[in-house]
Structures are given as structure tokens and as C-alpha cells.
Scaffold this motif. Sequence first.
Motif, PDB file in Angstrom:
ATOM      1  N   ASP A 243      47.667  24.621  38.696  1.00 47.68           N
ATOM      2  CA  ASP A 243      48.259  24.068  39.914  1.00 47.68           C
ATOM      3  C   ASP A 243      47.315  23.143  40.672  1.00 47.68           C
ATOM      4  OD1 ASP A 243      50.656  24.106  41.640  1.00 47.68           O
ATOM      5  OD2 ASP A 243      49.195  24.785  43.132  1.00 47.68           O
ATOM      6  N   LYS A 244      46.061  23.495  40.729  1.00 50.36           N
ATOM      7  CA  LYS A 244      45.117  22.638  41.452  1.00 50.36           C
ATOM      8  C   LYS A 244      43.849  22.526  40.627  1.00 50.36           C
ATOM      9  CE  LYS A 244      46.529  22.889  46.214  1.00 50.36           C
ATOM     10  NZ  LYS A 244      46.865  24.111  46.947  1.00 50.36           N
ATOM     11  N   PRO A 245      43.179  21.390  40.725  1.00 51.03           N
ATOM     12  CA  PRO A 245      42.013  21.179  39.863  1.00 51.03           C
ATOM     13  C   PRO A 245      40.948  22.276  40.025  1.00 51.03           C
ATOM     14  CG  PRO A 245      42.255  19.417  41.516  1.00 51.03           C
ATOM     15  CD  PRO A 245      43.513  20.209  41.509  1.00 51.03           C
ATOM     16  N   TYR A 246      40.750  22.772  41.248  1.00 49.98           N
ATOM     17  CA  TYR A 246      39.653  23.731  41.406  1.00 49.98           C
ATOM     18  C   TYR A 246      40.049  25.172  41.088  1.00 49.98           C
ATOM     19  CZ  TYR A 246      41.788  23.996  46.086  1.00 49.98           C
ATOM     20  OH  TYR A 246      42.653  24.111  47.125  1.00 49.98           O
ATOM     21  N   ASN A 247      41.322  25.395  40.744  1.00 48.70           N
ATOM     22  CA  ASN A 247      41.750  26.776  40.548  1.00 48.70           C
ATOM     23  C   ASN A 247      41.115  27.430  39.324  1.00 48.70           C
ATOM     24  OD1 ASN A 247      43.211  26.900  42.802  1.00 48.70           O
ATOM     25  ND2 ASN A 247      45.228  26.780  41.840  1.00 48.70           N
ATOM     26  N   ALA A 248      40.793  26.609  38.334  1.00 54.20           N
ATOM     27  CA  ALA A 248      40.116  27.160  37.160  1.00 54.20           C
ATOM     28  C   ALA A 248      38.826  27.833  37.621  1.00 54.20           C
ATOM     29  CB  ALA A 248      39.821  26.048  36.165  1.00 54.20           C
ATOM     30  N   MET A 249      38.143  27.164  38.536  1.00 55.85           N
ATOM     31  CA  MET A 249      36.889  27.696  39.041  1.00 55.85           C
ATOM     32  C   MET A 249      37.128  28.963  39.873  1.00 55.85           C
ATOM     33  SD  MET A 249      33.804  27.216  38.673  1.00 55.85           S
ATOM     34  CE  MET A 249      33.181  25.596  38.301  1.00 55.85           C
ATOM     35  N   VAL A 250      38.207  28.948  40.646  1.00 60.97           N
ATOM     36  CA  VAL A 250      38.537  30.146  41.419  1.00 60.97           C
ATOM     37  C   VAL A 250      38.781  31.317  40.474  1.00 60.97           C
ATOM     38  CG1 VAL A 250      40.215  31.189  42.990  1.00 60.97           C
ATOM     39  CG2 VAL A 250      39.501  28.828  43.347  1.00 60.97           C
ATOM     40  N   ASN A 251      39.540  31.064  39.429  1.00 60.72           N
ATOM     41  CA  ASN A 251      39.792  32.107  38.436  1.00 60.72           C
ATOM     42  C   ASN A 251      38.498  32.638  37.852  1.00 60.72           C
ATOM     43  OD1 ASN A 251      42.467  32.672  38.417  1.00 60.72           O
ATOM     44  ND2 ASN A 251      43.010  31.094  36.888  1.00 60.72           N
ATOM     45  N   LYS A 252      37.606  31.698  37.558  1.00 59.13           N
ATOM     46  CA  LYS A 252      36.335  32.098  36.971  1.00 59.13           C
ATOM     47  C   LYS A 252      35.551  32.979  37.944  1.00 59.13           C
ATOM     48  CE  LYS A 252      32.753  29.970  34.185  1.00 59.13           C
ATOM     49  NZ  LYS A 252      31.990  28.734  34.032  1.00 59.13           N
ATOM     50  N   SER A 253      35.595  32.598  39.201  1.00 62.80           N
ATOM     51  CA  SER A 253      34.844  33.376  40.186  1.00 62.80           C
ATOM     52  C   SER A 253      35.401  34.795  40.289  1.00 62.80           C
ATOM     53  CB  SER A 253      34.887  32.693  41.549  1.00 62.80           C
ATOM     54  OG  SER A 253      36.123  32.920  42.187  1.00 62.80           O
ATOM     55  N   MET A 254      36.667  34.954  39.953  1.00 63.92           N
ATOM     56  CA  MET A 254      37.261  36.284  40.088  1.00 63.92           C
ATOM     57  C   MET A 254      36.882  37.209  38.946  1.00 63.92           C
ATOM     58  SD  MET A 254      40.949  35.346  41.671  1.00 63.92           S
ATOM     59  CE  MET A 254      41.454  37.041  41.914  1.00 63.92           C
ATOM     60  N   GLU A 255      36.226  36.642  37.930  1.00 67.73           N
ATOM     61  CA  GLU A 255      35.784  37.513  36.846  1.00 67.73           C
ATOM     62  C   GLU A 255      34.636  38.398  37.292  1.00 67.73           C
ATOM     63  OE1 GLU A 255      34.933  34.803  33.691  1.00 67.73           O
ATOM     64  OE2 GLU A 255      37.028  34.137  33.617  1.00 67.73           O
ATOM     65  N   ASP A 256      33.907  37.944  38.306  1.00 71.00           N
ATOM     66  CA  ASP A 256      32.805  38.767  38.818  1.00 71.00           C
ATOM     67  C   ASP A 256      32.883  38.754  40.340  1.00 71.00           C
ATOM     68  OD1 ASP A 256      30.516  40.059  39.480  1.00 71.00           O
ATOM     69  OD2 ASP A 256      29.136  38.527  38.685  1.00 71.00           O
ATOM     70  N   MET A 257      33.560  39.763  40.869  1.00 66.48           N
ATOM     71  CA  MET A 257      33.704  39.770  42.320  1.00 66.48           C
ATOM     72  C   MET A 257      33.536  41.175  42.875  1.00 66.48           C
ATOM     73  SD  MET A 257      37.755  39.052  42.692  1.00 66.48           S
ATOM     74  CE  MET A 257      38.970  40.244  42.219  1.00 66.48           C
ATOM     75  N   GLN A 258      33.299  41.234  44.153  1.00 65.51           N
ATOM     76  CA  GLN A 258      32.986  42.504  44.796  1.00 65.51           C
ATOM     77  C   GLN A 258      33.561  42.496  46.209  1.00 65.51           C
ATOM     78  OE1 GLN A 258      31.063  45.258  43.593  1.00 65.51           O
ATOM     79  NE2 GLN A 258      32.050  46.024  45.447  1.00 65.51           N
ATOM     80  N   GLY A 259      34.266  43.560  46.578  1.00 68.57           N
ATOM     81  CA  GLY A 259      34.778  43.672  47.951  1.00 68.57           C
ATOM     82  C   GLY A 259      34.006  44.726  48.719  1.00 68.57           C
ATOM     83  N   TRP A 260      34.393  44.967  49.949  1.00 70.60           N
ATOM     84  CA  TRP A 260      33.746  46.041  50.726  1.00 70.60           C
ATOM     85  C   TRP A 260      34.216  47.395  50.202  1.00 70.60           C
ATOM     86  CZ3 TRP A 260      30.388  43.129  52.559  1.00 70.60           C
ATOM     87  CH2 TRP A 260      30.583  42.110  53.471  1.00 70.60           C
ATOM     88  N   PRO A 261      33.391  48.411  50.368  1.00 72.41           N
ATOM     89  CA  PRO A 261      33.910  49.761  50.106  1.00 72.41           C
ATOM     90  C   PRO A 261      34.891  50.164  51.211  1.00 72.41           C
ATOM     91  CG  PRO A 261      31.682  49.875  50.964  1.00 72.41           C
ATOM     92  CD  PRO A 261      31.984  48.428  50.759  1.00 72.41           C
TER      93      PRO A 261
END
Lengths: 309, 458, 291
Positions: free
Chosen positions: B398-416
Amino acid sequence: MAIAAKRARRGAEPGRLRRWLGPDASGYLLIAPAYVTYVIFILAPVFAVGVLSLTSYRLVGTWEWIGLDNFTSMWNDHNYISALKNTAVYAFFTLMPSLSLGLVLAAVLTRQIRGLSFFRQSYYLPNVVSTVAAAVTWLWIFDPGNGFLNRILGAVGLPRPDWLYDPNTALPALIVVGVWKMLGYNMVIYLAALQGIPREIYEAARVDGAKEREAFWHITIPLVQPTTFFLLIMGFINGFQVFDQIYVMTSGGPANATTTLVHQIYLNAFFFHHLGYASAESVFLMIVVAFVTLANFRYGQQGKLMEVS
Amino acid sequence: MLTRRAFLVRSLSLTGAVALLAACGTPPAASPTAAPKATDAPKPAATTAPAATAAPAATQAPAAAKPSGPQVTVTFWSGVDPPVKKFLEEDLLPRFQKENPDIKVEATLLLWMEFFQKVSVAFTGGIGPEVVGSGYGQLGSMIGNKWMQPIDDALKTWTDLADFDGPALDSGKKDGKRYAVLVPGVRPFNYRKDYYKEAGYDPEKSPKDWGELRTYSKKLVKLDRDKVTRGGMEIPLKNGEQTFASFAFCNGLKNLWDEAGMPLFDSPEARETADYILKLMYEDNVVIPSDQQGVTGTAFQNGLAAQGYLQSQLYAAVEKASPGVLGVGLPPASTKQGSKQTSLVLGTFYGLGSKVKNMDAAAKLLKFLCSPDSLWTHYAQAGFQVPRKSLKDRFAKDKPYNAMVNKSMEDMQGWPIFPTFLEARQVIVTHLEAIYLKQRTPQEGFKLAAEDTKKLIK
Amino acid sequence: MVARLARDRTDLLVYAILIFFAVLMLVPFAVAVFTSLKPKEELLFSGINLLPSNPRPYNYVEAMQAADWGRYFLNSTFVTVTCVVISLLFNSVAGFSFARLHFRGRDFLFFFMLIGIMIPPQAIIIPQFLMFRAVPLAGGNDIAGQGGIGWLNTYWALIMPWLAGSFGIFLCRQYYINFPTELDEAARLDGCGPLRLFLDIYLPLSGPVLAALAILKTVFMWNDFFYPLIMTTTDNMRTVQLGLQVFAGEYMTDWNLLMAAQVLVTLPLIVMFFFLQRYFVEGIVTTGLKG
């Protein structure tokens, strides 16, 4: 005829209670609406906050009586200590300039000045503006990178502080806003007081060879003392309640440099729900304000304001 | 100076004009459903007119125009960013209304700055909303106060559960129970392509480690003499815990707190991160003071910083203000050996309040909010990620940068998720400010913060 | 001649000082008004251009359409007017009673009431909040005041505590106490009861003090932020000040709209001030605060 009848009734009827209550017992009814409002919404909460301050009450879950624990933990709470310091600094430094400048400006305005009402209006105007609205404007004025103030300072070649983002300038910036708001109010009330001083006193002083400045020190200041006293108390009480400005402009930061007593009460009570603890903070706020007010009575113009004719 | 009369005439006519305007533009008290705002597209009135939401005792709205059979009411409160408020009000909720004419949604959408305070009043008063959109960390406090209920039962009826990303369903878990579904808003690294070009950098490549980030920032900063007028890198001085975490995760810090709310930041990883940030702030002078939670928005969002960790929920707003300038990359790794490029992920949790009158209706609304269509709207209108496997491809294209967003979601961390989150956050925020302002060294600051944080847990 | 010159010079200095401060006071207003008229393009990176080069009054329309301002203005107006009217009545009649009537414990009751001046409203907001939440049979509460939010988020909570005030009563009492006693005596001889006495004789003479009080109260109620912040939860109960704050959060980058909203929120009070300032000053003078 009617009068006589009424008097006769009055004379004949009143029982002991009625006599004991005094001639205008209906006075109780007349003060009732205001008094009931006062007792329910001011006095009762004052007692309630005192009681709450002895508990560990939170909005949710269980609570117990914990005596003065809340008060002792207040002194170990560095947020609270910062708040206390900031509030005192804010109250004092908002009050002093706005009082002294207010008096000087008022004194100047009592000379035969053209455009008196223009000046009076423009000085008073900030006092009419809500703190929220004013805060929004001042936020923009104080913006470090692109704000109005720093643009001007930059153009003149002066250093440009980060204002609300620098712990050394954040509180002073808020004080500027406070003075801006209070100055006109103090000035208008001083002006009213000064206009009540008979001109003959000044005339007489001039005949005696007193200079204008001397007249200001020896006539004006002593004569407006009751007004000063009134403004001092009101200004102090106001200063200790500062919150809106903080909430909109700095939310207490940076690094607690602008947190105040009421801001701490707000956070602890309505954000973290430590209602017992926040109540203790409220009690302390009331004590401080009461103490300063009473001290003013004691050492200020005693009783002048409250005198019962 | 105007004469008094002229002033009065002018101000009066202005006031009159405003009053007229207000009268036309907004509904009078008695019939809150009457006139939609002039700018809005026509919409089913009962759904979203703010005046129709719960106002006990004060004003009761007359029943909606067409009483088609028995109606049930569902209350829905959510914290929102402005664009989210807009699409919920104008798009999603009307759509739900259309699909479910027998359910009336009473929506209260509050900006994050006031959400928790208001919602807690409602909950402690026993009239808490039935469907809740909570902030990421706030969920812990909400569960701790017993304001939320597990949604495991509701989830059993969802046939497409396997379509969700793991984190969407598991981030809101506490003590083995699922409390909410996460619509994620990841915080990869963001930069302005136009500023990159201006500085002679490739607008498709962002710094890959902390060393490069310093070089980039120094080149990107705009100074007026010594004063930063446009930051090279945004590091919010105030309320800066998220950006700090974004940096620290890439230096090997697992999280700011553990699952019980105990501090993890009194550690070498955190101290090194703070040291690095202080270098950017003082040695390099590339940081413009900003406030992550200020009413005026972050610097990056306002075009006043060239790089930063922006919450993706604000992508749409940035794109709208200046189309085509938003660049997304992975968070730069620290210069340490083997450091990772972990992104902080937060977002909105949709769940059920503890008291639900009509479970069917509430569950329906929850399901609707998490439906593919609705999640897509969350993405398209605001910038959330779509936590649905079936939409991954569409999202990426959908958007050029979304591939990168997807990639960033492979290694992510939220608050406990822990009950003292709000207090713990306040503690770290205040101490971070002191560290950033050099009132305390990172060593002292984090130690004190850790002590304060431990005190919260009794 | 020399004296004349000297006087002119001091006058010049005086005007310079006065104008300097007037400018300081008015700059924020100028900033607000001019910014509110700027089109969006002129907002950033523009050096010191105070004046909009391309004024755009439509900002005001846009700002008003962007939120439920009609509702906010309605709420603020209703709360302010109600409180001002009722509090004027309550305060003046109480102040009159404390000043002119004789009943046992009068002075004690009066001084006891003065404690109220010293109580910062924020310090007692917690019990007030809990109290409103527990109003029986309101807002989903049962007879014991449990289970709902009571009067929270209603006009009741915004109005009730402000229906009377120690300061207002104090001002009224100070005002009435200065009247000569002959005034009451004549009326009493005609058989006037206390209430009659107040309504027929004193109320018509109360213009200045009521005007002063009305202005103070209006400004206070219209501008109050903390109280509605705590007591209301939903959008439809917001007052203009809360509206403004939320608006600031929603349109954070649109400074022009924000300033426009701010100007409109402030305007009613400024207009009122220009109308009534004479009474205001008179009121202050006649309430016994003169030197």
C-alpha cells in the motif's frame, strides 16, 4: 392600626427562645441559603479532607486508618518537596512585583493623565483572560526554537533560553505570566484606594516642601496599607493555588521544576487515585494558607479590614 | 485606539456573528441529535453526535428518529489521537450502526491526555464503559483496578482467530488470561526525506547504528548561532520514556520494567544509552527541546526535527501536512557488538469493561473493531499496523515504506502489563528529565528512579 | 518656564513608562489576534512578522466548526449565569443580615464563615468529588448513594458549590454596614420586616456592590478550569475552558485555529469588562477597601 397590632403581637408573644434569639430571628432564615451552601460544600469537605488524610483510601480496593503516615511520607516525597519550594517561590515572586508595580503605576495614574481609562483597561485586560487561554498564547511566545520571544531576542542578539524546557527558566517564565495576569488587578484596586485619599493631604505636604517621592513614601504607602494587606492575602492565596497554568504549559516539568502543591494533589488524587495521601497534601496546603493569612492579620494592619463598625 | 463605541459595536457584531455561527453549527441542548456539523458528511445521527453520549441527569436525548424494534445500548470509551477520533466518529461507528440497527453505540472518545482520568471516574462510579479502547501501559492499571474482564470467552466465537498476528492477541495477556486485542502502533525510526535530500543524503537509507546517527544528526541540524531551530534528532526532553526505550532496546536493554513492575533500567545498558543521548544533546547540540505529551505535539510531527521515533498512529497526520516526506527505517543499533534493532511497539488495546450489560452487543462491537475492514481503516486513516495475516500483502504494497514497517515488526517489544504502570511511568519520566538536564548523572538518576519504582510495589 | 519644562519632562517619562507597560500587557493579545488571522502557510519559519500578510477571517469559522463549541458555550453560559444570579441573591441577603440585623451569634456566625476565604477550593475538591459521586438516587445511585456516579458530570456538580461564597458575603456586609442606622429605623417604624427592609430599601441601593460581585463571579465561573476538569467526564458537559484545552490537543499544529478559538472564548468577558468597568471600579471603592 396595623402597626400597632403587629407591635402588640411582637410584644406579647415572644417566648423565651424568641427573646434569646434576638429581635431579628428571621435573620437566621435569611442567612440560611448561603450558610447551608457554605456548610455543605466548604466546611464539611474541610473536615472530610482531614478525615481522609488519616486513611489509605484509594478509589478502588480496601483502605484502613493509618494515622499520620501520609504526613510523614510527604516529607520523604521529593516530588512534594519540590512542589512546596516551587509554590512558595511562585507565590512570592508573583506577588511582590505585581504589588509594588501595581502601586507605582496606580500612583502615576492618579496624576492628571490623559487616556487614563485606556491605561487602566489595558493593564486590567489580562486579568479577564482565562488562564487556559493565556497559557496557550504564552506557550507559543515561549517556544524555544520558533517562539515570538526568542525570535525577538535572536534579532537583538541576546541569548535565547529554552524557557519552559529549562529548569532554571521554566518557573520564572510562569511567574512572568502570573505577574502579567495579576498586575492589572492590583493596580485597579490600588487606584481605587488612591482616589479615596483627599488631595488636600498632598497639597499640604507640598506646601511643607515635600518632594513627590517623599510624599509617595510617607503618605501614599501608609494610607493604602489596608489595601496592601487585602491584596497581599488574596494574592498569596491565589499564588498557592496555581494549577491551570502548570497543567497546560508544563505539566510540572522539566524534572519537577514547576510542579506545585495543587498539581501534586491533582496527580495523586485523580491520576494515581491515592486519595488519602492527596488529602494529606490538601490539609497541608490549607494549613499553610491559613497560617500565612493569620500571620498577616497578626503583623499586618491588624483588624483594619475586619473591623466591625 | 478605537473609541469605546466603535469597539463595542465591533465586538458586539463579532460576538453576534459567532453566536449565530455556533447556533447553526451545533445542536441545542434539548435535541443533541439534530444538526450534524457543517463539514461532516451526513451520518446516522444517533451514533456519534457527542451530545448523545452518557450524560446522566443533565440532559437526556430524545430517542433516535426511527425506533425500529427494541434497541440495546453499548457504551464505548476510547483514548484517541485526533485522526483516530475522526475516523471512529465519521466512519467506523456509523458503519457499525448501519450493520447493527438494533444496537445503539454511545461513544465517548477522549484524547489520551484526559482519557485515564475520565475513564477512572466512570469506572469507580460503576458506570464504566462496556467496550474500552485503552492505552498500552494503562491496560495494566485498568486490569489491576479490576475494570477489565478477560475476553477469552468472547474470542472463542471468533472463527478467524488464526488470522491475527501473535502479539495482537498475546500482548494484552495477564496471569494467563487475555484481556484485550492490540491494534499495534510500532515506533520504527523516522526521518524526513526532504531534509535528507537537502543535506545530501540518500532519502531511502537511514543510519544503521549510533555512530552514523550522530553524523547524520550533526549534518541535519539547523542552528541559528548556537540555538537549534530544527533538530537533527528528536529526543523529547519531557515525557521522554518512549524515545529512551527505543534507544535502550537497541543497546540490549530488555525493557524498562519486568512483568511485576520492578525496574530494569538501573543497568549498564540504560546508563550507556543515557550517556549516548547526552552526547547528542550537549556535545553535538542536535536536539530541539520538545515534549512527547505536550499540547503542541512533538518536534518531528511539526517539521521541527529531521529524525525521530514517531508513533505510527501519527503517520497519516504527517503525510497530510507534507505529502511524501516521511521516511521509515529500522532503529539504529548501538555501537556495541551484537546489538539488535528492536522497535518499541505500543498502540490501542480494545477490550471489555468489567460490567457489561449486554454481552452479545458488546462482543459484537469488539469483534467489529477488530475486523479486517475496521483494522484496515485504523491503518489507512491513522497509521496503525494491521495485525492480520490476510492483510499483510496488501499492507506491504500500500505504501512504499510499509515494507520497512513490516520488517520492524519482526523484532519489537512493548511495555509489560502491570498494575502500577502509571505511577512507574511518572517516576521514570521525572528522573529521565533530571538526567537529560544534567541535574543527576545517569548512575544516580536511574538508581533513585529504581528505588522510587520499587516503593510502588508493596 | 523652567518649572514648565521640568514638568513636561517628568510627564514624558511618565507616559513612556505607562505606554511601555501597556504594550507589555497587550502584546500577548496582539499575538493571539494576529496569529488567529494568519493562513497556515504563514505560521512557521517566518521571522518576526506579527501581522498576517494575508488575513484569513475564515479561521474563526473553521475553528468553531471543528469542535462542539455551541455546546461548550451553552454549558459555560448556563453555569455562569445560574451561579451569578443565585449567588448575588444569596450573598447579598446574607451580607445584609450580618450587617443590619440583630440575632444571637450573628458575629460568631459571620467570622466562622470567613474561614471560607482561606480555604483554597482545590484543597477540598477530593471530598467534594466523593460527595457528588455519592448523591443518592442520582446518576445511577441507589438510596445509599452507591453504584453510580451521582451528580458527577452534571450541571449540579458545576453549580452547587458556587451558589454562595464567603468573599461575596464579606463584601456585601462591608457595603451594607456603612449605611446610617436611621435608614432601618424609619423603615422599621413603618412595620417593615427584615426581608421587606432588604428588598425595598437596601437592594435598590446595592448597585455598585452587586455589579462588582457579578463581575468577579462571572470572570471566575467562566474561566474556571480545575473544577470542570475534575467534575465532568464527557464531551457534552465540557465548558469552554475544557473545550479550549482539548482543542489545543487536537489541533496542536494549527496555531491559527487555536488562537481563533481562544479569542472567541475570551471575547465575552472582554466585552463585559468594557461595558461594566466603571461599576467594577465603583464597586471596589464602595466595598470599604478604600484607603
